[in-house]
Design an enzyme around this catalytic site. Sequence first.
Site, PDB file in Angstrom:
ATOM      1  N   ALA A  43       0.839  -1.206   0.000  1.00 47.68           N
ATOM      2  CA  ALA A  43       0.000   0.000   0.000  1.00 47.68           C
ATOM      3  C   ALA A  43       0.867   1.246   0.000  1.00 47.68           C
ATOM      4  O   ALA A  43       1.944   1.258   0.605  1.00 47.68           O
ATOM      5  CB  ALA A  43      -0.894   0.003   1.245  1.00 47.68           C
ATOM      6  N   GLU A 147      14.221  -2.642  14.339  1.00 47.07           N
ATOM      7  CA  GLU A 147      15.673  -2.449  14.260  1.00 47.07           C
ATOM      8  C   GLU A 147      16.057  -1.187  13.487  1.00 47.07           C
ATOM      9  O   GLU A 147      16.969  -0.455  13.869  1.00 47.07           O
ATOM     10  CB  GLU A 147      16.324  -3.673  13.586  1.00 47.07           C
ATOM     11  CG  GLU A 147      17.834  -3.628  13.534  1.00 47.07           C
ATOM     12  CD  GLU A 147      18.455  -3.503  14.913  1.00 47.07           C
ATOM     13  OE1 GLU A 147      18.355  -4.439  15.706  1.00 47.07           O
ATOM     14  OE2 GLU A 147      19.039  -2.441  15.207  1.00 47.07           O
ATOM     15  N   VAL A 150      16.553   3.095  14.518  1.00 44.42           N
ATOM     16  CA  VAL A 150      17.760   3.783  15.001  1.00 44.42           C
ATOM     17  C   VAL A 150      18.981   3.125  14.369  1.00 44.42           C
ATOM     18  O   VAL A 150      19.098   1.904  14.394  1.00 44.42           O
ATOM     19  CB  VAL A 150      17.911   3.690  16.545  1.00 44.42           C
ATOM     20  CG1 VAL A 150      19.087   4.539  17.021  1.00 44.42           C
ATOM     21  CG2 VAL A 150      16.634   4.097  17.257  1.00 44.42           C
ATOM     22  N   GLY A 205      20.948  14.369  -2.133  1.00 49.77           N
ATOM     23  CA  GLY A 205      19.834  13.521  -1.670  1.00 49.77           C
ATOM     24  C   GLY A 205      20.023  13.045  -0.234  1.00 49.77           C
ATOM     25  O   GLY A 205      19.353  12.110   0.205  1.00 49.77           O
ATOM     26  N   GLU A 208      16.056  15.383   3.727  1.00 44.58           N
ATOM     27  CA  GLU A 208      14.668  15.300   3.299  1.00 44.58           C
ATOM     28  C   GLU A 208      14.454  16.400   2.250  1.00 44.58           C
ATOM     29  O   GLU A 208      15.241  17.362   2.206  1.00 44.58           O
ATOM     30  CB  GLU A 208      13.738  15.560   4.501  1.00 44.58           C
ATOM     31  CG  GLU A 208      13.802  14.507   5.586  1.00 44.58           C
ATOM     32  CD  GLU A 208      13.293  13.155   5.117  1.00 44.58           C
ATOM     33  OE1 GLU A 208      12.348  13.107   4.316  1.00 44.58           O
ATOM     34  OE2 GLU A 208      13.859  12.139   5.552  1.00 44.58           O
ATOM     35  N   LYS A 223      14.995   9.228  17.738  1.00 41.37           N
ATOM     36  CA  LYS A 223      15.859   8.045  17.860  1.00 41.37           C
ATOM     37  C   LYS A 223      16.312   7.861  19.304  1.00 41.37           C
ATOM     38  O   LYS A 223      16.265   6.760  19.855  1.00 41.37           O
ATOM     39  CB  LYS A 223      17.086   8.192  16.953  1.00 41.37           C
ATOM     40  CG  LYS A 223      16.744   8.118  15.470  1.00 41.37           C
ATOM     41  CD  LYS A 223      17.985   8.339  14.624  1.00 41.37           C
ATOM     42  CE  LYS A 223      17.632   8.459  13.168  1.00 41.37           C
ATOM     43  NZ  LYS A 223      18.753   8.848  12.322  1.00 41.37           N
TER      44      LYS A 223
END
Length: 353
Positions: A43, A147, A150, A205, A208, A223
């Site tokens: 999805a 997992e 972080v 890249g 964000e 985190k």
Amino acid sequence: MKKIPVILLGAGGVGRALLQQIIDGRPNVADRNNLEFQLVAVADSRRWLYTANGIDDATIAAIIDRKKRREPLGEERPDVAGMVDQAIADGHANGILVDVTAQSDMEPALNHALANGWSVALANKKPFAGAWETAEPFFGNAAVRHESTVGGGQPVIATLRYLLDTNDAPTRIQGQLSGTLGYLCQRMDDGVDFSKAVAEAKAKGFTEPDPREDLGGMDVMRKVLILARMSGWQLEASDIEVESLFSKSLSHLSVPEFMAASRSLDPSMRDRVQAAHEEGMVLRYVADVSADGGKVGLQAIPNTSSLANLKFISFTTTHYHDEPLMLVGKGAGVGMTAAGVIGDMIGLARELF
Ligand SMILES: NC(=O)c1ccc[n+]([C@@H]2O[C@H](COP(=O)([O-])OP(=O)(O)OC[C@H]3O[C@@H](n4cnc5c(N)ncnc54)[C@H](OP(=O)(O)O)[C@@H]3O)[C@@H](O)[C@H]2O)c1
């Protein structure tokens, strides 16, 4: 061979890497664990593709291509609880719901899956970093693995679980948990202005699409909050002081406006970098947390310190009290993040199915 039904939420960078690794990893997963992941649904934010008896690999490859071109998936989708209900109605009494979105409202859907006998594996940090009241069900729950929340696939969570299992809980956790901010600090060490380093990181890249998401420090805060809560410290986000690398006055600007305005931050950042260098130090974006709370922000640290390494995490514990246990490594990128999720899926399948 055990068939493990999987519903995948998210077909962005991590989701596509995960789909590819499901295909490529089939022989290894079968040989080592006698398992096969049966992908029943994928999805995205608005649509899904569902096949009760498993989507075949040629179709999975086509999904990867389609999402890479930013084309939508198959049909309009139900909400996430409805997806799990559909799979259960089609005979999949248990399976793994994988959340590799960056959504903040997933808790009810995850709870629904767990309450109905499904397990969950996430790279999405947000369900673990909301108010403790809503996050609590996901900690210490054998049917929840995360997992890749972080360390970007480095076995940070596995290491912490090992410490907790061996009754050697941390008393302090420190680290540089953002590859993006580590890159910026390193470029500023090289004499590059802050705004230019941000533009470079964006062009490569590493950030964000809106670099303020990284520069605000909230991702690092999430985190460290996850690690703290795993350690038994029931902290809230407000217990962690976060230094944003841009001023509030720049938060309402469009991305291009921000990129231009970020030049106003260069002189003060240059001064801080230079002051650190004069003391034999370097500036690093460091997270530091213990039972009473934490701090996330720029710190001047000796350039000979292990803290000056690019990406690292350290656990101070009873056994590791004079020399903390360190994990140092690359820990970045969608491939490693997806590998961490696959590891979680295998762990869940081994233990719970
Ligand atoms: N990128 C990394 O290296 C890295 C490292 C560690 C952890 N993570 C974490 O992994 C997660 C995914 O990162 P990413 O880089 O793959 O993000 P991304 O490229 O932005 O992809 C997010 C995906 O989630 C989908 N989505 C959004 N809302 C959804 C919903 N309600 N239900 C189902 N799908 C939904 C989006 O759909 P559309 O395609 O329709 O927009 C998109 O496909 C994030 O939580 C991130 O923090 C990433």
